[in-house]
Design a protein around this motif. Structure first.
Motif, PDB file in Angstrom:
ATOM      1  N   VAL A 389       0.667  -1.046  -0.059  1.00  0.00           N
ATOM      2  CA  VAL A 389      -0.005  -0.072   0.090  1.00  0.00           C
ATOM      3  C   VAL A 389       0.904   1.162   0.174  1.00  0.00           C
ATOM      4  O   VAL A 389       2.027   1.310   0.662  1.00  0.00           O
ATOM      5  CB  VAL A 389      -0.840  -0.093   1.422  1.00  0.00           C
ATOM      6  N   TRP A 391       0.802   5.543  -0.063  1.00  0.00           N
ATOM      7  CA  TRP A 391      -0.481   6.603  -0.169  1.00  0.00           C
ATOM      8  C   TRP A 391      -0.272   7.542  -1.290  1.00  0.00           C
ATOM      9  O   TRP A 391      -1.284   8.573  -1.284  1.00  0.00           O
ATOM     10  CB  TRP A 391      -0.378   7.306   1.235  1.00  0.00           C
ATOM     11  N   ARG A 415      -1.501  -1.184  -4.092  1.00  0.00           N
ATOM     12  CA  ARG A 415      -2.724  -0.513  -4.230  1.00  0.00           C
ATOM     13  C   ARG A 415      -2.118   1.095  -3.756  1.00  0.00           C
ATOM     14  O   ARG A 415      -1.507   1.312  -2.793  1.00  0.00           O
ATOM     15  CB  ARG A 415      -3.531  -0.981  -3.133  1.00  0.00           C
ATOM     16  N   ASN A 417      -2.695   5.190  -3.501  1.00  0.00           N
ATOM     17  CA  ASN A 417      -3.865   5.950  -2.796  1.00  0.00           C
ATOM     18  C   ASN A 417      -4.336   5.303  -1.754  1.00  0.00           C
ATOM     19  O   ASN A 417      -5.750   5.249  -1.326  1.00  0.00           O
ATOM     20  CB  ASN A 417      -4.847   6.396  -4.005  1.00  0.00           C
ATOM     21  N   THR A 418      -3.484   4.430  -1.040  1.00  0.00           N
ATOM     22  CA  THR A 418      -4.008   3.574   0.117  1.00  0.00           C
ATOM     23  C   THR A 418      -3.069   3.655   1.327  1.00  0.00           C
ATOM     24  O   THR A 418      -1.809   3.562   0.918  1.00  0.00           O
ATOM     25  CB  THR A 418      -4.462   2.266  -0.070  1.00  0.00           C
ATOM     26  N   THR A 419      -3.462   3.723   2.434  1.00  0.00           N
ATOM     27  CA  THR A 419      -2.341   3.790   3.402  1.00  0.00           C
ATOM     28  C   THR A 419      -3.165   3.206   4.755  1.00  0.00           C
ATOM     29  O   THR A 419      -4.301   2.962   4.650  1.00  0.00           O
ATOM     30  CB  THR A 419      -1.972   5.077   3.882  1.00  0.00           C
ATOM     31  N   LEU A 430      -7.021   0.168   6.775  1.00  0.00           N
ATOM     32  CA  LEU A 430      -6.599   0.733   5.521  1.00  0.00           C
ATOM     33  C   LEU A 430      -7.399   1.910   5.197  1.00  0.00           C
ATOM     34  O   LEU A 430      -8.691   1.817   5.598  1.00  0.00           O
ATOM     35  CB  LEU A 430      -6.499   0.016   4.337  1.00  0.00           C
ATOM     36  N   THR A 432      -8.388   4.980   2.204  1.00  0.00           N
ATOM     37  CA  THR A 432      -8.137   5.853   0.930  1.00  0.00           C
ATOM     38  C   THR A 432      -7.809   7.006   1.108  1.00  0.00           C
ATOM     39  O   THR A 432      -8.135   7.869   1.849  1.00  0.00           O
ATOM     40  CB  THR A 432      -9.519   5.536  -0.064  1.00  0.00           C
ATOM     41  N   THR A 433      -6.551   7.458   0.061  1.00  0.00           N
ATOM     42  CA  THR A 433      -6.266   8.808   0.308  1.00  0.00           C
ATOM     43  C   THR A 433      -6.375   9.567  -1.300  1.00  0.00           C
ATOM     44  O   THR A 433      -6.852   8.794  -2.214  1.00  0.00           O
ATOM     45  CB  THR A 433      -4.589   8.809   0.245  1.00  0.00           C
ATOM     46  N   THR A 448     -13.533   5.714   4.537  1.00  0.00           N
ATOM     47  CA  THR A 448     -13.247   4.911   3.435  1.00  0.00           C
ATOM     48  C   THR A 448     -12.572   3.593   4.147  1.00  0.00           C
ATOM     49  O   THR A 448     -12.011   2.886   3.563  1.00  0.00           O
ATOM     50  CB  THR A 448     -12.288   5.535   2.426  1.00  0.00           C
ATOM     51  N   GLU A 449     -12.500   3.699   5.628  1.00  0.00           N
ATOM     52  CA  GLU A 449     -11.870   2.541   6.251  1.00  0.00           C
ATOM     53  C   GLU A 449     -12.080   1.239   5.706  1.00  0.00           C
ATOM     54  O   GLU A 449     -13.248   0.854   5.785  1.00  0.00           O
ATOM     55  CB  GLU A 449     -11.996   2.743   7.955  1.00  0.00           C
ATOM     56  N   GLU A 450     -11.203   0.585   6.018  1.00  0.00           N
ATOM     57  CA  GLU A 450     -11.586  -1.073   5.643  1.00  0.00           C
ATOM     58  C   GLU A 450     -10.486  -1.780   6.534  1.00  0.00           C
ATOM     59  O   GLU A 450      -9.331  -1.483   6.852  1.00  0.00           O
ATOM     60  CB  GLU A 450     -11.368  -1.443   4.227  1.00  0.00           C
TER      61      GLU A 450
END
Ligand code: SF4
Ligand code: SF4
Length: 563
Positions: A389, A391, A415, A417-419, A430, A432-433, A448-450
């Motif tokens: 991941v 960002w 992935r 745009n993910t941090t 994780l 999304t950014t 957008t947390e997962e």
């Protein structure tokens, strides 16, 4: 007023200029004569002799028949007095057959990126080089290898000479040609690239030369009373040792690992850099008399002793302290840094753990640069399930495009745009950014947390100087950021107007590299030099190599001047 062709009154002697490729449509090159000041910046940079000077009117003239459309003149004219229309006359690149190759379905441990194996393709690629009078590629290469001369020797079929030309500036040709990010170095600064075309495949040509010519031993010119210590056996240390032994010095290299090579062993996997490419350099150094003390971590007492007894000490320790992002839970036992992972599973140090230990495990890699790709690709080979991941947005990421492509092809999930924001036992959160400007840090998008499985978390965001080095050499300079901007010479050379990678011009990148390499020439104490990553933070293999070379040469000169 414009002119497309005037008889040339004065032109350069281009009797040795390369044959002009005949491909491409008709080009229309025009001189806006009311703008031309006759400064001849374009004339001295035109590789084909298409530009001359009308001394009656003191304006340049052009011969469309000789123009190949490389754009050096258009780019460098300070008065925007030249325009070019049409498709450049450049032969198609021969690297296409490598780019279109099938990537193996099962990730192998052997080297995955192939080089040219066909001499015809090599000669065809070499014929694309224009032997530019102002070879911007040389400035793009941190080692300043004489690329046009090397390519000219290939065209003559003299690989031994091509190798010797590069060996004047590099001792690691077979290594750098594999691990350099040529897109932001030599090839990113090639005239063809600056004109918006496929650059000459310099890295592949260099690799072909070094893989297909006889290895040269260090050329020991004279005996010397000089006694030196090199601390660290990575690219900077290897290069310094080579320079010292060629100058006739008595050289001892100290390495904390059980085998020499430093980062080239524990930081780059076998499928990117076969270990034989490192060991063959070390064999040449050992045969020439360089002593290597393995499993020896140099202490402050050692350094004090060296300083009193030796003529020069080069500290090439590298940067080994991982950059830690501000993510909650990084202190958990399942979080390790990339170098520890590569040392454990990368095979080169011959001490990897139980190979079944990570089979089937979900591995979250924080970062998506080249090291992160290495971690992901090794994990795949051990049957793990890696996800990297990063960002930042994909187009701003610092990763070689072929490395990313191969990693994805082998099954690494990458992935952008993910941090990660939180690590717990076996899980990670994780987010999304969003990032549209590379100069502005990405923003986290709320909601957008997962939560994903993460049996092991690997930090692969890069390295900085460790506190260990600070204790060893507390007064050592550290020049992580050089703010110097390119001066006018760089801008008028045309290199400044190159395409952007990582949103940085080639000139800006190469200028910073230049300043960093030059910094290695100054000792920080009477006879102690700091080089490579220990001086400027994480850099490339070729920059570290050039830095070690420059420090050794400066030290040899200083020693000679004392006589
Ligand atoms: S050392 Fe690297 S940058 Fe220099 S010519 Fe070779 S591949 Fe290009
Ligand atoms: S490699 Fe590119 S920049 Fe270098 S001399 Fe050849 S054409 Fe010119």
């Amino acid at each position: 007023m414009t002119t497309t062709f005037n008889p040339t009154k004065i032109s350069k002697n281009h009797s040795e200029a390369p044959e002009v490729p005949t491909l491409g449509s008709e080009l229309l090159i025009e001189v806006l004569t009311d703008r031309c000041a006759g400064c001849q910046e374009c004339l001295i940079r035109c590789p084909t002799g298409a530009i001359g000077l009308d001394t009656d009117n003191w304006i340049v003239t052009v011969d469309s028949a000789l123009c190949v459309g490389c754009g050096q003149c258009e780019r460098t004219c300070p008065f925007s007095a030249i325009t070019i229309d049409g498709t450049p006359k450049v032969a198609p690149s021969e690297r296409h057959y490598l780019q279109n190759r099938a990537i193996p379905a099962i990730a192998p441990w052997e080297e995955t990126r192939s080089g040219f194996s066909n001499l015809e393709a090599v000669l065809a690629e070499a014929s694309r080089c224009l032997s530019c009078p102002d070879p911007t590629c040389v400035r793009g290469c941190p080692a300043h290898n004489d690329i046009p001369a090397m390519i000219a020797s290939i065209r003559e079929g003299n690989l031994d000479q091509a190798r010797s030309i590069f060996e004047a500036t590099t001792h690691l040709g077979s290594i750098c040609s594999r691990v350099c990010n040529q897109a932001v170095q030599c090839e990113g600064a090639c005239s063809w690239k600056l004109a918006g075309n496929e650059p000459v495949a310099i890295g592949l040509l260099e690799r072909f030369v070094f893989d297909n010519s006889e290895i040269h031993a260090p050329h020991i010119e004279a005996s010397s009373s000089m006694k030196v210590a090199v601390v660290g056996s990575g690219p900077a240390g290897m290069s310094a040792a080579w320079e010292f032994v060629e100058a006739g010095a008595e050289v001892t290299v100290y390495e904390a690992d059980p085998i020499p090579g430093g980062l080239l062993n524990h930081g780059i996997p076998e499928f990117t850099l076969p270990s034989e490419k490192v060991s063959e350099v070390w064999k040449s150094l050992s045969d020439a008399g360089v002593k290597v003390e393995l499993n020896h971590r140099v202490s402050q007492d050692d350094l004090q002793d060296f300083t009193e007894k030796l003529d020069a000490i080069v500290l090439a320790n590298g940067a080994s302290s991982p950059i830690r992002p501000s993510v909650q839970g990084l202190d958990r036992p399942n979080v390790i840094d990339a170098m520890a992972f590569l040392a454990a599973y990368g095979e080169k140090l011959g001490a990897h753990n139980d190979t079944n230990a990570i089979e089937g495990k979900k591995i979250l890699v924080i970062g998506a640069g080249n090291t992160a790709m290495d971690v992901g690709r090794i994990a795949i080979r051990f049957g793990a399930i890696p996800t990297c991941v990063e960002w930042v947005t994909e187009s701003f990421a610092r990763v070689r495009s072929d490395e990313l492509e191969e990693a994805r092809h082998e099954g690494v999930s990458v992935r952008f745009n993910t941090t990660a924001t939180l690590i717990t036992d076996g899980k990670a959160t994780l987010v999304t950014t969003q990032q549209s400007d590379p100069k502005v840090l990405p923003k986290l998008i709320p909601g957008t947390e997962e939560i994903v499985d993460a049996d092991i978390v690997v930090l692969a965001l890069g390295y900085r100087l460790g506190s260990e080095f600070g204790q060893l050499a507390p007064q050592a300079p550290f020049r992580a950021s050089e703010s110097t901007k390119p001066d006018d010479n760089w801008i008028t050379s045309g290199i400044f107007s190159g395409n952007h990678n990582y949103n940085r011009s080639i000139a800006d990148l190469s200028w910073k590299r230049e300043v960093a390499v030059a910094a290695a020439r100054s000792p920080y104490a009477a006879n102690v030099f700091v080089v490579g990553d220990a001086l400027v933070g994480p850099s490339s293999v070729v920059e570290a190599m050039a830095s070690g070379r420059e420090a050794a040469r400066a030290s040899i000169r200083a020693h000679a001047s004392k006589k």
